[in-house]
Enzyme design. Structure first.
Site: not given
Ligand SMILES: NC(=O)c1ccc[n+]([C@@H]2O[C@H](COP(=O)([O-])OP(=O)(O)OC[C@H]3O[C@@H](n4cnc5c(N)ncnc54)[C@H](O)[C@@H]3O)[C@@H](O)[C@H]2O)c1
Length: 319
Positions: A153-154
């Site tokens: 997700p980062y």
């Protein structure tokens, strides 16, 4: 120049603030002391910033997700440029808590750029990440490589930030430079990052957890080199631009831990762990574009950088 710098209390932000103040810029820093790591460390970072140019430094504590904070920041304007480094960093924690990463890394970013659109400046430098290259990019990674398969997700929030940057350039005539930082290290490095975390374990005489066979490699970039690239990007607006900022050399995990133990003058013990999800096996920056257009030239070999880090760690970083 008058520069708004977000994430000013963090690792890269505090070094960037110092460099800008030293060369005579006025810097308005903002940070919300996100609890990802100890507030006391960030307050200590700010003491160093303050010392670099107290008469040209202003700091505002606040969360960029809040419109009231953004409004307050522009009471200190106008600005010549915005350097947007604030984010929730770290690959593995983003897998546990993706919603807060989208909020801090995307909502706050769009809120900030909307403020720039309405009140200026349209000159922005944005911290992206080598993680946008994902697991299947061909090394060395060039900026035009395919980046549509992020594995955390980062990384997805950073790539989404780059895409939004293009939209602001296209629709609103921004100069928006995205800098893909490759694993940054040096004094004040975030405590959960590999080199800092390894140093803490080594210093306590505890084993280092090595995920995978140790053959994974990273392009480590010393903080002073990164700051040189950030400052160059502030000075050279160039429409929509993406540049890699790396250290110009790959180091295998097994070699890194050996060099770090040597720099700290302690014994190395390793505990083998399986590969961690979300990690990429290799990062390696192609610096051709950053050299040509930013004049970027990393100058700190990993051995020297680790020695400088170890010196700082022994004096200030031991917990
Ligand atoms: N350190 C690296 O190796 C590396 C690599 C690639 C990209 N980056 C990017 O560079 C930037 C700086 O990274 P860093 O290592 O200095 O991390 P850091 O965590 O030390 O600094 C980020 C700062 O942003 C602040 N922040 C987070 N959310 C905020 C919000 N909503 N409002 C205001 N402030 C907020 C945090 O409190 C923190 O002080 C980040 O955007 C990160 O994603 C870092």
């Amino acid at each position: 120049m008058r520069i708004l710098l977000t994430g000013a209390a963090g690792f890269i932000g505090s070094h960037t603030a110092e460099a800008l103040l030293r060369r005579g810029d006025e810097v308005i820093g903002v940070d919300n002391f996100d609890p990802f790591y100890d507030r006391a460390l960030k307050e200590r970072n700010l003491l160093a910033v303050q010392a670099a140019g107290p008469e040209r430094w202003h700091f505002i504590e606040g969360d960029l997700c809040e419109q009231a904070v953004l409004d307050r920041l522009w009471e200190f304007g106008p600005y010549d440029a915005v350097v947007h480094l604030a984010a929730k960093a770290g690959v593995r924690p983003s897998i546990e808590d993706p919603v807060s990463y989208v909020r801090a890394n995307l909502e706050a970013t769009v809120g900030l750029w909307e403020q720039c659109r309405l009140h200026g400046p349209k000159r922005v430098v944005f911290a992206s990440s080598s993680s946008v290259y994902g697991a299947d990019s061909q090394a060395p990674f060039a900026e035009d490589a395919r980046c549509d398969r992020p594995v955390s997700p980062y990384a997805a929030t950073k790539r989404a930030g780059e895409l939004l940057a293009h939209t602001y350039v296209h629709l609103h005539g921004f100069d928006l430079t995205c800098l893909r930082f490759f694993t940054v290290y040096g004094p004040r490095q975030r405590p959960e990052m590999a080199i800092h975390k390894f140093a803490t374990l080594l210093w306590r005489g505890e084993p280092i957890a090595q995920f995978g066979d140790g053959g994974s490699s990273r392009d480590y970039t010393y903080i002073e080199d990164i700051v040189q690239g950030v400052v160059a990007a502030v000075d050279r607006p160039n429409g929509y631009a993406i540049y890699n900022l790396g250290g110009d050399r790959e180091t295998r995990l097994v070699d890194l831990t050996r060099m770090l133990a040597r720099a700290l003058r302690v014994e190395l013990t390793v505990e083998q762990k399986p590969e961690a999800p979300g990690d990429v096996p290799r990062t390696c920056a192609d610096l051709t574009l950053a050299r040509a257009e930013l004049g970027y030239e990393p100058s700190t070999p990993i051995e020297d950088g680790l020695r400088k880090f170890a010196g700082w760690f022994i004096e200030h970083g031991v917990q």
